[in-house]
Design an enzyme around this catalytic site. Structure first.
Site, mmCIF file in Angstrom:
data_model
loop_
_atom_site.group_PDB
_atom_site.id
_atom_site.type_symbol
_atom_site.label_atom_id
_atom_site.label_comp_id
_atom_site.label_asym_id
_atom_site.label_seq_id
_atom_site.Cartn_x
_atom_site.Cartn_y
_atom_site.Cartn_z
ATOM 1 N N HIS A 1 0.824 -1.217 -0.163
ATOM 2 C CA HIS A 1 -0.165 0.103 -0.032
ATOM 3 C C HIS A 1 0.762 1.499 -0.155
ATOM 4 O O HIS A 1 1.092 2.012 1.097
ATOM 5 C CB HIS A 1 -0.916 0.072 1.154
ATOM 6 N N GLY B 1 -5.459 1.319 5.417
ATOM 7 C CA GLY B 1 -6.309 1.480 6.558
ATOM 8 C C GLY B 1 -7.577 2.365 6.183
ATOM 9 O O GLY B 1 -8.024 2.337 5.042
ATOM 10 N N GLY B 2 -8.152 2.932 7.148
ATOM 11 C CA GLY B 2 -9.213 3.610 7.102
ATOM 12 C C GLY B 2 -10.615 2.931 7.449
ATOM 13 O O GLY B 2 -11.516 3.678 7.713
ATOM 14 N N THR C 1 -9.277 -1.359 0.866
ATOM 15 C CA THR C 1 -10.456 -1.106 1.342
ATOM 16 C C THR C 1 -10.892 0.370 0.744
ATOM 17 O O THR C 1 -12.183 0.658 0.247
ATOM 18 C CB THR C 1 -10.925 -1.020 2.722
ATOM 19 N N HIS D 1 -3.361 -13.236 0.308
ATOM 20 C CA HIS D 1 -3.922 -13.773 1.748
ATOM 21 C C HIS D 1 -4.322 -15.254 2.079
ATOM 22 O O HIS D 1 -5.209 -15.494 2.895
ATOM 23 C CB HIS D 1 -4.927 -12.658 2.168
ATOM 24 N N ASP E 1 1.916 -6.979 2.347
ATOM 25 C CA ASP E 1 0.868 -5.998 2.595
ATOM 26 C C ASP E 1 1.372 -4.982 3.391
ATOM 27 O O ASP E 1 0.557 -4.169 4.477
ATOM 28 C CB ASP E 1 -0.091 -6.830 3.733
#
Length: 406
Positions: free
Chosen positions: A71, A76-77, A107, A232, A291
């Site tokens: 990322h 996040g978020g 996300t 994942h 990740d």
């Protein structure tokens, strides 16, 4: 602007080379960011050219890690805007042995955009890192620059596929089979047009449907299995068994190096890679990513965030060190971090040590600690000392440890 001093050529002598195959002692000549020569015999540098002559005294030399799931804009978020994660600086990658990254949105593909992603990738390139990425994110329709997945892959240089499109996850758009096939066909054709990977990098949640949608896509379409790249896959042990089956059908599966608690229904990256290599699945169809910069959340039964952690690029080096400590040969585990990733993503100058390859190289000391990082023929870490930093990075950088920087 004044011209910078020319970068000297580098002659590495007595390197124990893992290319990633173990090929023994070699001498290497590096110049112009590439490996110019490699031989068991002494190499003579061109006359009149500045050369840095280094004797590695049998230390292990390996390709830089390619982190296929990062990322780069921050992740996040899921717990509100205050939980948005800031982008990681350059040395968080390089000082943990990561010399190339594949950036993506997760996300948050609403506040964060493909435009921002491309800008972040280009910024990392300007600082010397190999950087590519995926258009789209968790949701449908995919966020793009040109208006289509096919157009982004064909015309936007750093973009090589679409992802991380979420399936089997309460945060996904709950794509149907037809929707997945349409996106996969767009990615595949975009890759054919441009010579890029053209894959769909699939985020797998812990939902009970697992990889069923991918199995149906393989059974009901003409698309090559390599187009579907689930990640994942070690987050549930049952999901990992599904991934082994898909790898045998031609998919490349990605293990995530996230923390796993004792007794959790998941495999650590070290456990998962060891189990994969001991299975009948093809060894060339597994990769490991970090990740990095992404949120590692834990949700309750109602889908509310309980707590979160942040992925780190150092997880790749830690995984390698853990497997070495278990006695696994370096040349057996290394492809999942290097050549397997390069082959899937069609990055021919990355992931190997060969004449003509990019000079992205790591040196491990006798204890498996990272002592040196050469990126594009320039030292970023030399004998444990930081020599290069990214824009706006403060000095000093925390001292590198054997177990990676967090």
């Amino acid at each position: 602007m004044p011209e910078s001093d020319p970068i000297p050529m580098i002659l590495l002598r007595n390197a124990d080379v893992f290319a990633p195959a173990a090929i023994g002692r070699r001498n290497l000549l590096i110049g112009g960011g590439r490996i110019l020569a490699m031989s068991t015999s002494p190499i003579e540098a061109p006359l009149g050219v500045a050369v840095e002559n280094i004797d590695l005294e049998g230390a292990r030399l390996l390709p830089g890690f390619i982190d296929g799931h990062v990322h780069v804009t921050g992740g996040g978020g899921e717990g509100g805007f205050a939980t948005r994660i800031a982008p990681l600086p350059l040395r968080r990658y390089t000082h943990n042995g990561v010399t190339s990254v594949i950036g993506l949105l997760g996300t948050d593909d609403c506040a964060r955009s493909t435009r921002e992603l491309v800008a972040s990738l280009l910024a990392l390139r300007e600082q010397g890192l190999g950087a590519w990425g995926y258009c789209g994110g968790y949701h449908l329709p995919p966020t793009t620059l040109t208006g289509s997945v096919r157009g982004d892959i064909a015309f936007i240089d750093p973009l090589i596929g679409v992802g991380e499109l979420a399936i089997s996850d309460h945060r996904s758009s709950q794509p149907t089979l037809d929707e997945l096939l349409r996106i996969a066909s767009e990615a595949h054709v975009g890759g054919l047009m441009s010579g890029k990977a053209g894959i769909v990098h699939l985020h797998l949640g812990d939902g009970p449907r697992g990889l069923d949608l991918v199995r149906r896509a393989l059974a009901e379409s003409e698309l090559p299995a390599r187009v579907f790249n689930p990640t994942h896959v070690n987050r549930r042990r049952g999901l990992f068994e599904e991934a082994l089956e898909l790898a045998s059908q031609g998919c490349h599966v990605d293990i995530t190096a996230f923390p796993v608690d004792e007794g959790e229904d998941a495999w650590s990256a070290a456990d998962a890679l060891q189990r994969y290599l001991e299975s009948a699945a093809p060894a060339q169809r597994v990769t490991v990513s970090s990740d990095a910069g992404g949120c590692l959340p834990c949700f309750d039964a109602n889908g509310q965030l309980e707590h979160m952690d942040v992925g780190t690029p150092g997880a790749l080096l830690v995984t390698v060190q853990e497997l070495l400590a278990r006695g696994l040969p370096l040349d057996r585990i290394l492809p999942a971090f290097t050549s397997n990733v390069a082959a899937l993503l069609r990055l021919p100058r990355k992931g190997s040590i060969a004449v003509g390859a990019d000079a992205d190289l790591l040196v491990l000391d006798a204890n498996g600690a990272l002592s040196d990082v050469l990126l594009g023929g320039e030292w970023h870490l030399r004998e444990g000392k930081s020599l290069r930093r990214g824009s706006f990075e403060p000095l000093p950088f925390p001292t590198h440890s054997q177990h990676g920087s967090n």
